[in-house]
Write an enzyme that holds these catalytic residues in place. Structure first.
Site, mmCIF file in Angstrom:
data_model
loop_
_atom_site.group_PDB
_atom_site.id
_atom_site.type_symbol
_atom_site.label_atom_id
_atom_site.label_comp_id
_atom_site.label_asym_id
_atom_site.label_seq_id
_atom_site.Cartn_x
_atom_site.Cartn_y
_atom_site.Cartn_z
ATOM 1 N N ASP A 1 0.878 -1.173 0.000
ATOM 2 C CA ASP A 1 0.000 0.000 0.000
ATOM 3 C C ASP A 1 0.913 1.220 0.000
ATOM 4 O OD1 ASP A 1 -2.182 1.904 0.603
ATOM 5 O OD2 ASP A 1 -3.341 0.116 1.069
ATOM 6 N N HIS B 1 1.302 2.141 -3.296
ATOM 7 C CA HIS B 1 0.292 2.957 -3.963
ATOM 8 C C HIS B 1 0.761 4.400 -4.113
ATOM 9 C CE1 HIS B 1 -3.165 -0.008 -2.785
ATOM 10 N NE2 HIS B 1 -2.217 -0.556 -3.514
#
Length: 436
Positions: free
Chosen positions: A256, A290
């Site tokens: 993430d 991300h």
């Protein structure tokens, strides 16, 4: 016109913890390498060290298995070279405590390593903290089929929705009880309401959820740390409602956001109302994730005075270099963000992204973002330069780029509800441009 931007000479760097020379070895309290839990022995070593006024709790070379660890004021957990703390994946080894989960307060599983209302605490050394998470353990709770979940297995979806409903309804934290029988994964390293915190040198692998998560803390230093793990929501470092923090010479390779700066979610975030401010991120390496540096999405308390400098970001699995994500349920104000001397190799989506509609465009608290300045960013291989999504009446505004270069750009920028940008000496595919 852009305002005054934070710099290393303006921002106050965090105070380091006082460190004492006393040493206590966990083996002296009964810890043994292997599969037998050393939780009690580690707790006894920490208690002994704290009772004597603080010092180092030594984890020697070898693999030691443990459940939740709670640090005390004045205690430094030190992992020598070759030391591995391998954490249990049995939820029963993580007692119910007051914590935060995605920006909301609750009672839930203890973090793998935690501290509450402590000062002068540290985790140091050349060893490894292994969360042992995998698709066969914590990660399947996310409900993602790519992380081991399949129909018939439990997942976090109902608990997550219930927690957010409780917060919106004003249910007090002590009645937001999850933990055993529920499926909200614990954080790895979480310091709450602590001061003078140091995390240095260690490698953190395979966290169940967010890896490093200081909350409502001040004077936090994270340096020379490597965070690796490609599970769901395995963010590298998430300062939340933190004042004065340094993230220095760290490497992030995550599932993430590499670094995500936060300050509470929705009603809970506004109730607590503590911003994150005064964060310096320098000389770090960001690989998969991300966002290399992300602000949001739990941002209701606001964020200000962030300096990111001399960082390198590159991976086919890195979505954005700088990412801002929020929505009109969050509110909060983001200001004084300065990136300079950033080297970007490959990013999959855009060098810079800002989304005011993340998790939905509805809500009465439109985001406020201003004074975001990017100096001397060099990008070698990006899908697009910008991806901006504002709202009617609340456009993305206050973004300035200076002395930047973007090569191998494959698609035009997306400027959806965005105010005019300030561009000075910006080159795209080698050509000087005054518009994107």
């Amino acid at each position: 016109m852009a305002g005054i931007h934070p710099s290393a000479s303006v921002l106050t760097l965090p105070a380091l913890p006082a460190r004492r020379h006393r040493e206590v070895n966990i083996v002296q309290h009964g810890a043994r390498p292997g599969d037998t839990l050393a939780t009690s022995a580690i707790a006894a070593a920490i208690e002994s060290c704290a009772r004597k006024g603080g010092g180092r709790v030594i984890v020697p070379s070898g693999r030691f298995r443990t459940g939740a660890i709670q640090l005390r004021s004045g205690v430094e957990l030190h992992l020598r070279r070759g030391a591995v703390l391998s954490f249990s994946t049995d939820p029963a080894d993580y007692p119910l405590v007051a914590t935060r989960w995605e920006g909301v307060e609750l009672m839930n599983f203890a973090p793998l390593i935690g501290a509450w209302d402590a000062h002068d605490v540290a985790i140091t050394g050349e060893g490894t903290l292994d969360g042992s998470a995998s698709p066969q353990t914590w990660w399947s709770w996310s409900g993602g089929s790519q992380f081991g979940w399949h129909p018939g297995l439990p997942n976090q979806r109902r608990d997550r929705a219930t927690l957010f409903e409780m917060a919106a309804a004003g249910v007090v934290r002590e009645r937001r009880v999850f933990g055993p029988g529920h499926f909200l994964r614990p954080m790895f390293v979480q310091f709450q309401r602590c001061s003078r915190v140091l995390i240095e040198g260690v490698t953190i692998r395979n966290s169940p959820c967010w890896a490093i998560h200081p909350v409502l803390s001040r004077d936090v230093t994270v340096r020379g740390v490597t965070v690796v793990g490609h599970g769901p929501n395995t963010d590298g470092c998430n300062p939340e409602s933190v004042e004065r923090m340094l993230i220095d010479r760290c490497t992030f390779d995550t599932g993430d956001d590499c670094i995500a700066i936060k300050s509470g979610r929705d009603t809970d975030g506004r109730r607590i109302g503590v911003p994150t401010r005064g964060v310096v991120i320098r000389d770090c390496t960001m690989r998969a994730g991300h966002g290399g540096v992300t602000i949001g999405s739990e941002i209701s308390g606001g964020v200000s005075d962030i300096l990111v400098e001399r960082c390198t970001m590159s991976s086919p699995d890195l979505w954005y270099a700088l990412r801002i994500k929020t929505n009109p349920r969050r509110g909060g104000r983001i200001s004084g963000i300065h990136l300079r001397d950033i080297t970007v190799g490959r990013v999959a989506r855009a060098a810079i992204g800002c989304d005011f509609t993340y998790e939905g465009p509805e809500g009465p608290y439109p985001p406020q973002v201003c004074d975001v300045v990017i100096d001397r960013l060099r990008a070698g291989d990006v899908e697009r330069v910008l991806e901006l999504h504002g709202l009617p009446g609340a456009p993305v505004a206050g973004l300035s780029l200076r002395d930047c270069r973007f090569d191998r750009v494959r698609a035009p920028s997306i400027l959806d509800m965005a105010a005019p940008l300030t561009l000075e000496r910006v080159r795209v595919r080698g050509r000087l441009t005054s518009q994107l």
